[in-house]
Design an enzyme around this catalytic site. Sequence first.
Site, PDB file in Angstrom:
ATOM      1  N   ARG A  23       0.823  -1.224   0.000  1.00  0.00           N
ATOM      2  CA  ARG A  23       0.000   0.000   0.000  1.00  0.00           C
ATOM      3  C   ARG A  23       0.852   1.267   0.000  1.00  0.00           C
ATOM      4  NH1 ARG A  23      -5.521  -0.282   2.230  1.00  0.00           N
ATOM      5  NH2 ARG A  23      -6.277  -2.297   1.563  1.00  0.00           N
ATOM      6  N   ARG A  27      -3.178   7.058   1.338  1.00  0.00           N
ATOM      7  CA  ARG A  27      -3.634   8.269   2.027  1.00  0.00           C
ATOM      8  C   ARG A  27      -2.601   8.944   2.903  1.00  0.00           C
ATOM      9  NH1 ARG A  27      -8.790   5.059   3.943  1.00  0.00           N
ATOM     10  NH2 ARG A  27      -7.075   3.589   3.961  1.00  0.00           N
ATOM     11  N   ARG A  36      -7.360  12.472  -4.544  1.00  0.00           N
ATOM     12  CA  ARG A  36      -8.600  11.891  -4.012  1.00  0.00           C
ATOM     13  C   ARG A  36      -9.630  12.947  -3.623  1.00  0.00           C
ATOM     14  NH1 ARG A  36     -11.555   9.232  -3.063  1.00  0.00           N
ATOM     15  NH2 ARG A  36     -11.464   7.862  -1.247  1.00  0.00           N
ATOM     16  N   ASP A  72      -7.063  -2.031  -7.295  1.00  0.00           N
ATOM     17  CA  ASP A  72      -7.543  -2.683  -6.078  1.00  0.00           C
ATOM     18  C   ASP A  72      -7.876  -4.132  -6.396  1.00  0.00           C
ATOM     19  OD1 ASP A  72      -8.419  -1.860  -3.156  1.00  0.00           O
ATOM     20  OD2 ASP A  72      -9.797  -3.393  -3.884  1.00  0.00           O
ATOM     21  N   TYR A 148     -14.578 -11.769  -0.036  1.00  0.00           N
ATOM     22  CA  TYR A 148     -15.260 -10.474  -0.233  1.00  0.00           C
ATOM     23  C   TYR A 148     -16.573 -10.657  -0.981  1.00  0.00           C
ATOM     24  CZ  TYR A 148     -11.564  -7.543   1.671  1.00  0.00           C
ATOM     25  OH  TYR A 148     -10.684  -6.936   2.524  1.00  0.00           O
TER      26      TYR A 148
HETATM   27  O1  CP3 Z   1      -0.053  -1.135  -2.629  1.00  0.00           O
HETATM   28  C1  CP3 Z   1      -0.351  -0.191  -3.385  1.00  0.00           C
HETATM   29  O2  CP3 Z   1       0.086   0.958  -3.225  1.00  0.00           O
HETATM   30  C2  CP3 Z   1      -1.200  -0.493  -4.606  1.00  0.00           C
HETATM   31  C3  CP3 Z   1      -2.589  -0.336  -4.479  1.00  0.00           C
HETATM   32  C4  CP3 Z   1      -3.443  -1.265  -3.634  1.00  0.00           C
HETATM   33  C5  CP3 Z   1      -4.643  -0.824  -3.011  1.00  0.00           C
HETATM   34  N1  CP3 Z   1      -5.274  -1.906  -2.493  1.00  0.00           N
HETATM   35  C6  CP3 Z   1      -5.111   0.562  -2.998  1.00  0.00           C
HETATM   36  C7  CP3 Z   1      -6.145   0.971  -2.033  1.00  0.00           C
HETATM   37  C8  CP3 Z   1      -3.352  -2.643  -3.406  1.00  0.00           C
HETATM   38  C9  CP3 Z   1      -2.251  -3.604  -3.779  1.00  0.00           C
HETATM   39  C10 CP3 Z   1      -4.531  -3.031  -2.693  1.00  0.00           C
HETATM   40  C11 CP3 Z   1      -4.838  -4.424  -2.308  1.00  0.00           C
HETATM   41  C12 CP3 Z   1      -6.004  -4.690  -1.474  1.00  0.00           C
HETATM   42  N2  CP3 Z   1      -7.228  -4.097  -1.527  1.00  0.00           N
HETATM   43  C13 CP3 Z   1      -6.062  -5.714  -0.503  1.00  0.00           C
HETATM   44  C14 CP3 Z   1      -4.969  -6.711  -0.216  1.00  0.00           C
HETATM   45  C15 CP3 Z   1      -3.882  -6.194   0.599  1.00  0.00           C
HETATM   46  C16 CP3 Z   1      -4.234  -5.814   2.005  1.00  0.00           C
HETATM   47  O3  CP3 Z   1      -4.126  -4.623   2.303  1.00  0.00           O
HETATM   48  O4  CP3 Z   1      -4.587  -6.710   2.767  1.00  0.00           O
HETATM   49  C17 CP3 Z   1      -7.343  -5.684   0.067  1.00  0.00           C
HETATM   50  C18 CP3 Z   1      -7.850  -6.580   1.171  1.00  0.00           C
HETATM   51  C19 CP3 Z   1      -8.072  -4.658  -0.596  1.00  0.00           C
HETATM   52  C20 CP3 Z   1      -9.498  -4.294  -0.395  1.00  0.00           C
HETATM   53  C21 CP3 Z   1      -9.656  -2.914   0.077  1.00  0.00           C
HETATM   54  N3  CP3 Z   1      -9.385  -1.791  -0.669  1.00  0.00           N
HETATM   55  C22 CP3 Z   1     -10.115  -2.495   1.340  1.00  0.00           C
HETATM   56  C23 CP3 Z   1     -10.515  -3.421   2.467  1.00  0.00           C
HETATM   57  C24 CP3 Z   1     -10.122  -1.103   1.324  1.00  0.00           C
HETATM   58  C25 CP3 Z   1     -10.611  -0.187   2.403  1.00  0.00           C
HETATM   59  C26 CP3 Z   1      -9.694  -0.166   3.574  1.00  0.00           C
HETATM   60  C27 CP3 Z   1      -8.971   1.136   3.663  1.00  0.00           C
HETATM   61  O5  CP3 Z   1      -7.757   1.119   3.902  1.00  0.00           O
HETATM   62  O6  CP3 Z   1      -9.658   2.171   3.534  1.00  0.00           O
HETATM   63  C28 CP3 Z   1      -9.612  -0.676   0.068  1.00  0.00           C
HETATM   64  C29 CP3 Z   1      -9.409   0.710  -0.382  1.00  0.00           C
HETATM   65  C30 CP3 Z   1      -8.052   1.065  -0.878  1.00  0.00           C
HETATM   66  N4  CP3 Z   1      -7.306   0.328  -1.752  1.00  0.00           N
HETATM   67  C31 CP3 Z   1      -7.342   2.277  -0.586  1.00  0.00           C
HETATM   68  C32 CP3 Z   1      -6.146   2.221  -1.312  1.00  0.00           C
HETATM   69  C33 CP3 Z   1      -5.087   3.262  -1.383  1.00  0.00           C
HETATM   70  C34 CP3 Z   1      -7.841   3.436   0.283  1.00  0.00           C
HETATM   71  C35 CP3 Z   1      -8.829   4.171  -0.564  1.00  0.00           C
HETATM   72  C36 CP3 Z   1      -8.979   5.645  -0.240  1.00  0.00           C
HETATM   73  O7  CP3 Z   1      -9.850   5.962   0.589  1.00  0.00           O
HETATM   74  O8  CP3 Z   1      -8.297   6.468  -0.865  1.00  0.00           O
END
Ligand code: CP3
Length: 349
Positions: A23, A27, A36, A72, A148
């Site tokens: 990640r 943010r 964003r 994502d 999911y």
């Molecule tokens: O790593 C990176 O920089 C690349 C981008 C990336 C995101 N999600 C961006 C994201 C990657 C590789 C993921 C993978 C992902 N997404 C996983 C597996 C890895 C892990 O963290 O366990 C999972 C379970 C998800 C599903 C997901 N996406 C959730 C549960 C959420 C909400 C939780 C949160 O942190 O708000 C997201 C949103 C998400 N995906 C964000 C980002 C940067 C935050 C979105 C925002 O509000 O800007």
Amino acid sequence: MKTLFQRALRGERVERFPVWMMRQAGRYLPGYRAVRAHTPFLDLCRTPELAAQVTLEPIELFGMDAAIVFADILLSADAMGVPVEFPGEGGPRCPAPVRTPADVARVHAPDETRTRCVAETVRLLRRALPPQTSLLGFSAAPFTLCAYMVEGGSSRDYVLTRRFAYEHPQAFEDLLGRVADGLVPYLREQVAAGADALQLFDTWGAVLEPALHRRWVVPMARRVIEGLGAERPPVIYFGGLGSGGRLEDVLACGADALSVDWQTDLRRAYETVGTRARLQGNLDPAVLLTDPERVRAATHDMLRAVPPGRAHLVNLGHGIHKDTPPENAAAFVEAAQAWRPAAEADAQA
Ligand code: CP3
């Protein structure tokens, strides 16, 4: 030419350990927040120019050895017939989850018109990145994506998924198989566009009891990796939170490297896997909420656990926290890149 990251991933001797952060685009970065402020999350994922821009921000600021395409894991659920929304607070939602065996029939091969954006972002990134920086493509692993789909979003205990697995084992296996077969073309598309390594995220893989983990979670990840064929780039498998005690089982996925969470004892993990796979991880992301001094010390403490002669892939044990001060991310990358691994001969001397 192979990058430092690829050489480490293949277990070749390296002069220093490569580093990136799960990640790493997100943010905690000002540029990401600025984008964003006027772009909904899914629009950001689906606009290659913007997705490439936020992917590059941490690389430009901190100089990690690998970039991971901004997208994502849930984009592929959407492309396979389970629509996904990101309503803001509270994380992702699937308004029509997979709750019955009949729902499984809705899951289909990914609609290319809905995944093409990710490949396009990869293409833009390969052109923009310095040649020594690796570019990771990624997807969920089948179990986590199915979890999911069944839950309809994030969950504390994944009890609907576990119940589905016990109550409808055949339908559950069918669902996993459809998703596994759908992830293969999705990942191949990223490879064709220029991804030189792949990571599979099985964040919730260890919520299933060990016997079912061995029956479904790991073999379905293996099905994806084998589906990529002999010419595939190296693959990293994140077996998920709490999977550190199951590495002997996890190894059967056939990945080149296993990414381990911060609850995993790295020394013991190396004893378990030996040279059968490389390891990636596993600093507690909470350390990055402290100060640069502590981050450097904790990073070096972690790296002392790497046996001499082994190439480690430095990372966090899970995604970076949104309240992380950027200077602490910088300290982590610097500390990792400054570390000089011990050679095998040093240990014998
Ligand atoms: O790593 C990176 O920089 C690349 C981008 C990336 C995101 N999600 C961006 C994201 C990657 C590789 C993921 C993978 C992902 N997404 C996983 C597996 C890895 C892990 O963290 O366990 C999972 C379970 C998800 C599903 C997901 N996406 C959730 C549960 C959420 C909400 C939780 C949160 O942190 O708000 C997201 C949103 C998400 N995906 C964000 C980002 C940067 C935050 C979105 C925002 O509000 O800007």
